[in-house]
Design a protein around this motif. Sequence first.
Motif, PDB file in Angstrom:
ATOM      1  N   GLN A  36      -4.277   5.177   6.576  1.00 39.77           N
ATOM      2  CA  GLN A  36      -4.414   3.852   5.956  1.00 39.77           C
ATOM      3  C   GLN A  36      -3.122   3.053   6.059  1.00 39.77           C
ATOM      4  O   GLN A  36      -3.140   1.846   6.346  1.00 39.77           O
ATOM      5  N   LYS A  37      -1.973   3.713   5.844  1.00 37.97           N
ATOM      6  CA  LYS A  37      -0.691   3.018   5.889  1.00 37.97           C
ATOM      7  C   LYS A  37      -0.379   2.500   7.297  1.00 37.97           C
ATOM      8  O   LYS A  37       0.258   1.447   7.436  1.00 37.97           O
ATOM      9  N   LEU A  38      -0.814   3.225   8.310  1.00 35.77           N
ATOM     10  CA  LEU A  38      -0.536   2.793   9.681  1.00 35.77           C
ATOM     11  C   LEU A  38      -1.263   1.505  10.037  1.00 35.77           C
ATOM     12  O   LEU A  38      -0.921   0.847  11.027  1.00 35.77           O
ATOM     13  N   GLN A  39      -2.256   1.143   9.259  1.00 32.71           N
ATOM     14  CA  GLN A  39      -2.960  -0.120   9.475  1.00 32.71           C
ATOM     15  C   GLN A  39      -2.218  -1.300   8.854  1.00 32.71           C
ATOM     16  O   GLN A  39      -2.563  -2.454   9.099  1.00 32.71           O
ATOM     17  N   GLU A  40      -1.193  -1.013   8.056  1.00 33.20           N
ATOM     18  CA  GLU A  40      -0.382  -2.076   7.457  1.00 33.20           C
ATOM     19  C   GLU A  40       0.699  -2.504   8.451  1.00 33.20           C
ATOM     20  O   GLU A  40       1.447  -1.674   8.964  1.00 33.20           O
ATOM     21  N   THR A  41       0.761  -3.782   8.710  1.00 32.63           N
ATOM     22  CA  THR A  41       1.624  -4.316   9.768  1.00 32.63           C
ATOM     23  C   THR A  41       3.078  -3.914   9.612  1.00 32.63           C
ATOM     24  O   THR A  41       3.696  -3.392  10.554  1.00 32.63           O
ATOM     25  N   TRP A  42       3.640  -4.123   8.426  1.00 33.88           N
ATOM     26  CA  TRP A  42       5.072  -3.903   8.267  1.00 33.88           C
ATOM     27  C   TRP A  42       5.435  -2.425   8.207  1.00 33.88           C
ATOM     28  O   TRP A  42       6.530  -2.035   8.638  1.00 33.88           O
ATOM     29  N   PHE A  43       4.543  -1.592   7.696  1.00 34.30           N
ATOM     30  CA  PHE A  43       4.806  -0.149   7.704  1.00 34.30           C
ATOM     31  C   PHE A  43       4.806   0.374   9.137  1.00 34.30           C
ATOM     32  O   PHE A  43       5.694   1.137   9.533  1.00 34.30           O
TER      33      PHE A  43
ATOM     34  N   ALA B 156       5.349  -1.401  11.837  1.00 32.71           N
ATOM     35  CA  ALA B 156       6.515  -1.973  12.519  1.00 32.71           C
ATOM     36  C   ALA B 156       7.787  -1.223  12.143  1.00 32.71           C
ATOM     37  O   ALA B 156       8.667  -0.996  12.991  1.00 32.71           O
ATOM     38  N   GLU B 157       7.892  -0.827  10.870  1.00 33.72           N
ATOM     39  CA  GLU B 157       9.064  -0.064  10.425  1.00 33.72           C
ATOM     40  C   GLU B 157       9.170   1.269  11.151  1.00 33.72           C
ATOM     41  O   GLU B 157      10.246   1.641  11.650  1.00 33.72           O
ATOM     42  N   LEU B 158       8.055   1.998  11.240  1.00 32.99           N
ATOM     43  CA  LEU B 158       8.067   3.289  11.929  1.00 32.99           C
ATOM     44  C   LEU B 158       8.390   3.125  13.415  1.00 32.99           C
ATOM     45  O   LEU B 158       9.156   3.908  13.987  1.00 32.99           O
ATOM     46  N   ALA B 159       7.781   2.112  14.041  1.00 32.46           N
ATOM     47  CA  ALA B 159       8.016   1.881  15.473  1.00 32.46           C
ATOM     48  C   ALA B 159       9.481   1.536  15.726  1.00 32.46           C
ATOM     49  O   ALA B 159      10.106   2.055  16.668  1.00 32.46           O
ATOM     50  N   ALA B 160      10.048   0.662  14.886  1.00 33.03           N
ATOM     51  CA  ALA B 160      11.448   0.284  15.057  1.00 33.03           C
ATOM     52  C   ALA B 160      12.378   1.468  14.800  1.00 33.03           C
ATOM     53  O   ALA B 160      13.388   1.637  15.492  1.00 33.03           O
TER      54      ALA B 160
ATOM     55  N   PHE C  29      15.609  -3.898  13.269  1.00 33.08           N
ATOM     56  CA  PHE C  29      15.167  -3.034  12.174  1.00 33.08           C
ATOM     57  C   PHE C  29      15.428  -3.689  10.819  1.00 33.08           C
ATOM     58  O   PHE C  29      14.575  -3.674   9.922  1.00 33.08           O
ATOM     59  N   ALA C  30      16.608  -4.285  10.685  1.00 32.10           N
ATOM     60  CA  ALA C  30      16.954  -4.971   9.434  1.00 32.10           C
ATOM     61  C   ALA C  30      16.020  -6.147   9.178  1.00 32.10           C
ATOM     62  O   ALA C  30      15.607  -6.390   8.033  1.00 32.10           O
TER      63      ALA C  30
END
Length: 211
Positions: free
Chosen positions: A54-61, A63-67, A104-105
């Motif tokens: 479910q969290k992986l469907q959240e845009t900013w979460f 993006a945070e993991l990818a970055a 990332f920041a």
Amino acid sequence: MESIDNLIDSLAMDAAPLKPAPHPLQLSLGWTAAAALYLVVSLWLSGLRPDLAQKLQETWFFAELAALALLFVATSLSAAVLAFPDLHQMRRTAIAPVGLFALFAAILFFAWRADVPPAPLPVHSFECTISITLFSLLPAAWTFFSMRKFASTHYHWAGSIALLSAFSVGALWLRLHEVNDSIVHVLLWHYLPMLGIGLIGWWLGRKLLKW
């Protein structure tokens, strides 16, 4: 004169051939593969957070993991380049993490702005920093051990980047494992300590990588 020539020939025959140093890309790929295996095994033992899908469907979460993953790859490659005295003519690669840290920041800033109303803070605080640090010890150890085989002339930066690379692996593990939605907590206890880790790496670089 003939005896000198014979001595030179004898020394040349006895000399063991030197193994060429690996390319920085090959070196960093080895570190990345080892870290990926370490991460997978650790998550298999500790478990993934139950709401990860479910969290992986959240845009900013996401993006945070990818970055964070890109930051690990970039710092790993940068550390490999910094291990060589001439940076292997890859100066731009050595400073690439600077741009990714800025990205990332920015992602964390927008994630913080989007956290309305703010998620409740977890009951713990500095325990996360300790967990990430302990998790990072093994990747840091094998990275420094490998870098000691080379002749870095940028040992301060090499040590700092190497330790940040290891710490980013620990931060990625905890984000995938811990059930925590508070971006404020993540900023304070997961990512802000990176500043201190970088300074420790700066000191360790002089102690362990100077030749």
